[in-house]
Design a protein around this motif. Structure first.
Motif, short mmCIF file in Angstrom:
data_model
loop_
_atom_site.label_atom_id
_atom_site.label_comp_id
_atom_site.label_asym_id
_atom_site.label_seq_id
_atom_site.Cartn_x
_atom_site.Cartn_y
_atom_site.Cartn_z
N SER A 1 0.83 -1.21 0.00
CA SER A 1 0.00 0.00 0.00
C SER A 1 0.86 1.26 0.00
O SER A 1 0.57 2.23 -0.72
CB SER A 1 -0.92 0.01 1.23
OG SER A 1 -1.78 -1.11 1.22
N LEU A 2 1.93 1.23 0.78
CA LEU A 2 2.84 2.38 0.83
C LEU A 2 3.46 2.65 -0.53
O LEU A 2 3.49 3.80 -1.00
CB LEU A 2 3.94 2.13 1.87
CG LEU A 2 4.99 3.23 2.03
CD1 LEU A 2 4.34 4.52 2.53
CD2 LEU A 2 6.09 2.79 2.99
N VAL A 3 3.91 1.60 -1.19
CA VAL A 3 4.53 1.75 -2.51
C VAL A 3 3.51 2.24 -3.54
O VAL A 3 3.77 3.16 -4.32
CB VAL A 3 5.15 0.41 -2.96
CG1 VAL A 3 5.61 0.49 -4.42
CG2 VAL A 3 6.33 0.06 -2.06
N VAL A 4 2.33 1.61 -3.54
CA VAL A 4 1.31 1.95 -4.53
C VAL A 4 0.81 3.38 -4.35
O VAL A 4 0.71 4.15 -5.31
CB VAL A 4 0.13 0.95 -4.45
CG1 VAL A 4 -1.05 1.43 -5.30
CG2 VAL A 4 0.58 -0.43 -4.92
N LEU B 1 -4.83 -2.43 -5.26
CA LEU B 1 -4.84 -2.89 -3.88
C LEU B 1 -6.07 -3.72 -3.52
O LEU B 1 -5.99 -4.63 -2.69
CB LEU B 1 -4.76 -1.67 -2.93
CG LEU B 1 -3.45 -0.88 -2.97
CD1 LEU B 1 -3.57 0.37 -2.12
CD2 LEU B 1 -2.30 -1.75 -2.48
N GLY B 2 -7.19 -3.41 -4.15
CA GLY B 2 -8.43 -4.05 -3.71
C GLY B 2 -8.93 -5.18 -4.57
O GLY B 2 -9.85 -5.89 -4.17
N SER B 3 -8.32 -5.38 -5.74
CA SER B 3 -8.88 -6.35 -6.68
C SER B 3 -8.85 -7.78 -6.13
O SER B 3 -9.83 -8.52 -6.23
CB SER B 3 -8.13 -6.28 -8.01
OG SER B 3 -6.75 -6.50 -7.81
N ARG B 4 -7.72 -8.17 -5.53
CA ARG B 4 -7.61 -9.54 -5.02
C ARG B 4 -8.61 -9.80 -3.89
O ARG B 4 -9.25 -10.86 -3.82
CB ARG B 4 -6.19 -9.78 -4.52
CG ARG B 4 -5.93 -11.19 -3.97
CD ARG B 4 -6.11 -12.24 -5.04
NE ARG B 4 -5.82 -13.57 -4.54
CZ ARG B 4 -6.12 -14.69 -5.18
NH1 ARG B 4 -6.72 -14.63 -6.35
NH2 ARG B 4 -5.82 -15.87 -4.67
N LEU B 5 -8.79 -8.82 -3.01
CA LEU B 5 -9.73 -8.99 -1.90
C LEU B 5 -11.16 -9.08 -2.42
O LEU B 5 -11.97 -9.88 -1.93
CB LEU B 5 -9.58 -7.82 -0.92
CG LEU B 5 -8.23 -7.72 -0.21
CD1 LEU B 5 -8.20 -6.46 0.64
CD2 LEU B 5 -7.98 -8.95 0.65
#
Length: 396
Positions: free
Chosen positions: A14-17, A54-58
């Motif tokens: 998340s920090l990197v993205v 960030l959210g696609s996998r979840l």
């Protein structure tokens, strides 16, 4: 309970993205125009694209549906494009700073001219445009290379103890296909047809076949029923099978006609001329908390084996080749996992991190082949690390 490793990984990701998207917003939107609407559009777009990564996998895991899978696919495509866009913007920004520094050095004794806002905006727009063009070219090539037929790499390996009657025996290796939202039945049908065309005596799949449940991906994986080889098709688990249900997939692949080798060995050939094919579970499974019976256990896999016989080891990760496989008398280990880095610049990172990143390696009478993988994981990109199918010819 959510594993601590996942929390740490997701936090770093998340920090990197988020940092990367803030940087892209500044260079592509804030620096190129002062219009408030343009900048607001940039904030919304970057927020949406960062959320897709960030959210696609979840979303697909907890709310599987056509819209969430479409959103996940957007995230994977954008992740690849964003990587090249960041590299392009950073590179062009670095060139601009270097040019400005050289210009200031030449004019140290001259009164500096006032900075032109128009010139600054023009350079920002030119840099952004060049970065978008470069990204489009690299990303388009990478997507094309990922979905076109894998290259076929043919290697010959002299296998200690191989009977002369089996001289010229061929093994076709598939690895790291990663059947999932982007790799579906059409891709698999093409891979199966290409594999059958090589007319191998035996086909092996060295892990990371799937990224999803049997229910979700059973139809796409069902294409593997059509693999044809004189001595059959064999499979060993990779780390992604554990994320997707290793026991369920082992049962499903067995029903499809494959022989699943989980810490055991079988004899391949005829009664008077044969060799041992050994398969182990993934190297990292035990560190992830799985019991020994479902983790890498070469001792169990080779129990009762005549050490004078020729042996080929199927192990998803190249780890353990020198420390364990050679000492156990494995004349050849077939592995994958690294993807050869999959796309630039990660191929350079993998080469720096892994001792055996991709290709054929030899120490004494023992050989290791690490496949770059037949499919891809994550961004559908293949740049400087094309997908491959490996055809190994065993020599007596």
């Amino acid at each position: 309970m959510i594993p601590l490793r996942f929390v740490i990984f997701f936090g770093l990701l998340s920090l990197v993205v988020v940092s990367g998207h803030i940087y892209l917003y500044r260079r592509l939107f804030r620096d190129t125009a002062a219009h408030r609407a343009w900048r607001r559009a940039g904030v919304v777009l970057m927020a949406l694209l960062a959320s897709a990564i960030l959210g696609s996998r979840l979303l697909t895991r907890f709310f599987p549906s056509e819209p969430t899978f479409a959103f996940a696919n957007l995230g994977w495509y954008w992740m690849g494009a964003a990587t090249y866009l960041l590299l392009a913007v950073l590179s062009l920004g670095g060139l601009r700073k270097l040019s400005g520094w050289l210009e200031r050095r030449r004019a140290e004794k001259v009164e500096p001219a006032p900075v032109s806002e128009e010139r600054r905006q023009f350079l920002a727009r030119a840099s952004a445009g060049a970065a978008l063009v470069a990204t489009g070219g690299m990303a388009s090539y990478g997507v094309w290379r990922a979905f076109t037929p894998p290259v076929v790499n043919e290697v010959a390996v002299r296998l200690p103890g191989l009977p002369k009657a089996l001289d010229g025996f061929t093994i076709v290796q598939l690895s790291d296909i990663h059947i999932g939202p982007l790799i579906q039945r059409r891709f698999m049908d093409a891979v199966v047809a290409q594999t059958n065309g090589l007319k191998g005596d035996l086909v092996c799949i060295t892990g990371d076949l799937v990224d999803g449940s049997v229910e979700e991906l059973g139809f796409a994986a069902g294409s593997l029923r059509n693999l044809r080889a004189r001595y059959g098709t064999y499979f060993c688990t990779g780390n992604h099978e554990y994320y997707s249900g290793d026991e369920e997939w082992s049962e499903a692949l067995t029903r499809m006609g494959m022989t699943v080798l989980r810490n055991r060995h079988v004899s391949v050939g005829e009664p008077g001329a044969s060799f041992d094919l050994v398969g182990v579970d993934d190297w990292g499974a035990q560190r992830s908390g799985y019991p020994r019976a479902r983790s890498y256990d070469l001792a169990a896999a080779t129990a009762g084996r005549d050490p004078s016989r020729a042996a080929v080891l199927l192990a998803h990760q190249p780890s353990g080749w020198r420390e364990l496989a050679q000492k156990a008398g494995m004349g050849l280990q077939l592995s994958g996992h690294t993807h050869g880095g999959q796309f630039f610049p990660f191929n350079l990172v993998v080469s720096a991190v892994w001792e055996h990143p991709a290709g054929l390696f030899r120490e004494g009478d023992s050989h290791l082949y690490v496949s770059r993988g037949t499919g891809f994981w994550g961004p559908p990109l293949r740049v400087a690390a094309p997908p491959e199918i490996v055809k190994v010819t065993l020599l007596a």
